[in-house]
Design a protein around this motif. Structure first.
Motif, PDB file in Angstrom:
ATOM      1  N   SER A  35      19.892  -9.261   1.531  1.00 39.17           N
ATOM      2  CA  SER A  35      20.915  -9.570   2.151  1.00 39.17           C
ATOM      3  C   SER A  35      20.881  -9.684   3.871  1.00 39.17           C
ATOM      4  O   SER A  35      21.425 -10.285   4.592  1.00 39.17           O
ATOM      5  N   ALA A  36      19.783  -9.113   4.470  1.00 36.56           N
ATOM      6  CA  ALA A  36      19.502  -8.917   5.860  1.00 36.56           C
ATOM      7  C   ALA A  36      19.209 -10.396   6.251  1.00 36.56           C
ATOM      8  O   ALA A  36      18.613 -11.039   5.593  1.00 36.56           O
ATOM      9  N   PRO A  37      19.634 -10.945   7.660  1.00 42.59           N
ATOM     10  CA  PRO A  37      19.125 -12.126   8.169  1.00 42.59           C
ATOM     11  C   PRO A  37      17.574 -12.540   7.933  1.00 42.59           C
ATOM     12  O   PRO A  37      17.436 -13.736   7.956  1.00 42.59           O
ATOM     13  N   ARG A  38      16.759 -11.554   8.184  1.00 43.41           N
ATOM     14  CA  ARG A  38      15.143 -11.880   7.976  1.00 43.41           C
ATOM     15  C   ARG A  38      14.811 -11.520   6.688  1.00 43.41           C
ATOM     16  O   ARG A  38      13.473 -11.297   6.320  1.00 43.41           O
ATOM     17  N   GLY A  39      15.698 -11.241   5.688  1.00 46.10           N
ATOM     18  CA  GLY A  39      15.212 -10.820   4.304  1.00 46.10           C
ATOM     19  C   GLY A  39      15.029  -9.057   4.293  1.00 46.10           C
ATOM     20  O   GLY A  39      15.213  -8.345   5.193  1.00 46.10           O
ATOM     21  N   ASP A  40      14.489  -8.781   3.042  1.00 42.31           N
ATOM     22  CA  ASP A  40      14.138  -7.386   2.996  1.00 42.31           C
ATOM     23  C   ASP A  40      13.116  -6.917   3.836  1.00 42.31           C
ATOM     24  O   ASP A  40      12.135  -7.813   4.037  1.00 42.31           O
ATOM     25  N   ARG A  41      13.324  -5.623   4.289  1.00 34.43           N
ATOM     26  CA  ARG A  41      12.317  -4.981   5.047  1.00 34.43           C
ATOM     27  C   ARG A  41      11.622  -3.885   4.622  1.00 34.43           C
ATOM     28  O   ARG A  41      12.366  -3.119   4.037  1.00 34.43           O
ATOM     29  N   TYR A  42      10.350  -3.720   4.886  1.00 34.56           N
ATOM     30  CA  TYR A  42       9.710  -2.743   4.044  1.00 34.56           C
ATOM     31  C   TYR A  42       9.010  -1.748   5.559  1.00 34.56           C
ATOM     32  O   TYR A  42       8.071  -2.471   6.123  1.00 34.56           O
ATOM     33  N   LEU A  43       9.102  -0.669   5.509  1.00 40.68           N
ATOM     34  CA  LEU A  43       8.484   0.107   6.641  1.00 40.68           C
ATOM     35  C   LEU A  43       7.504   1.178   5.921  1.00 40.68           C
ATOM     36  O   LEU A  43       7.778   1.991   4.914  1.00 40.68           O
ATOM     37  N   GLY A  44       6.421   1.176   6.382  1.00 39.89           N
ATOM     38  CA  GLY A  44       5.237   2.207   5.822  1.00 39.89           C
ATOM     39  C   GLY A  44       4.398   1.672   4.687  1.00 39.89           C
ATOM     40  O   GLY A  44       4.818   0.734   3.941  1.00 39.89           O
ATOM     41  N   LYS A  45       3.310   2.281   4.546  1.00 36.86           N
ATOM     42  CA  LYS A  45       2.211   1.720   3.472  1.00 36.86           C
ATOM     43  C   LYS A  45       3.058   1.860   1.869  1.00 36.86           C
ATOM     44  O   LYS A  45       2.799   0.843   1.177  1.00 36.86           O
ATOM     45  N   ASN A  46       3.672   3.122   1.893  1.00 44.08           N
ATOM     46  CA  ASN A  46       4.117   2.988   0.531  1.00 44.08           C
ATOM     47  C   ASN A  46       5.466   1.948   0.376  1.00 44.08           C
ATOM     48  O   ASN A  46       5.616   1.293  -1.023  1.00 44.08           O
ATOM     49  N   GLU A  47       6.232   1.707   1.174  1.00 43.75           N
ATOM     50  CA  GLU A  47       7.467   0.742   0.910  1.00 43.75           C
ATOM     51  C   GLU A  47       6.724  -0.606   0.842  1.00 43.75           C
ATOM     52  O   GLU A  47       7.287  -1.433  -0.015  1.00 43.75           O
ATOM     53  N   VAL A  48       5.874  -0.921   1.717  1.00 46.63           N
ATOM     54  CA  VAL A  48       5.127  -2.251   1.629  1.00 46.63           C
ATOM     55  C   VAL A  48       4.421  -2.524   0.132  1.00 46.63           C
ATOM     56  O   VAL A  48       5.037  -3.647  -0.520  1.00 46.63           O
ATOM     57  N   ARG A  49       3.710  -1.638  -0.373  1.00 43.67           N
ATOM     58  CA  ARG A  49       3.058  -1.567  -1.659  1.00 43.67           C
ATOM     59  C   ARG A  49       4.317  -1.707  -2.839  1.00 43.67           C
ATOM     60  O   ARG A  49       4.192  -2.748  -3.637  1.00 43.67           O
TER      61      ARG A  49
END
Length: 93
Positions: free
Chosen positions: A5-19
């Motif tokens: 829903s965010a204007p730039r899409g989902d955001r993942y911060l940090g290694k665990n969230e990105v994975r």
């Protein structure tokens, strides 16, 4: 990721969230492959050009060209803006 829903899409911060985000993204394309890529940087900005290929879990062949625009900000992960042909709605991924 270019979803959410965010204007730039989902955001993942940090290694665990990105994975976790990438694992979720590729559940629907078990044989996903990125290739035909080029990358370049100019100052605080970068570009990544790529082709995604694979087969969806329903058996549909996928080939998508895309470009990521990256803004490098000190003490943060790069901001990423993705431009690519949307295939997720068509494939049910």
């Amino acid at each position: 990721m270019p979803r959410g829903s965010a204007p730039r899409g989902d955001r993942y911060l940090g290694k665990n969230e990105v994975r976790a985000g990438l694992a979720k993204r590729f559940e629907g394309i078990p044989d996903v492959h990125y290739g035909a890529d080029q990358h370049w940087v100019c100052g605080d900005f970068g570009v990544s050009e790529w082709t995604l290929t694979g087969t969806s879990v329903s058996g549909q062949k996928i080939e998508v060209r895309g470009v990521d625009l990256l803004e490098f900000v000190r003490e943060r992960s790069p901001e990423r803006i993705l431009f690519g042909k949307s295939f997720s709605d068509q494939q049910g991924i």
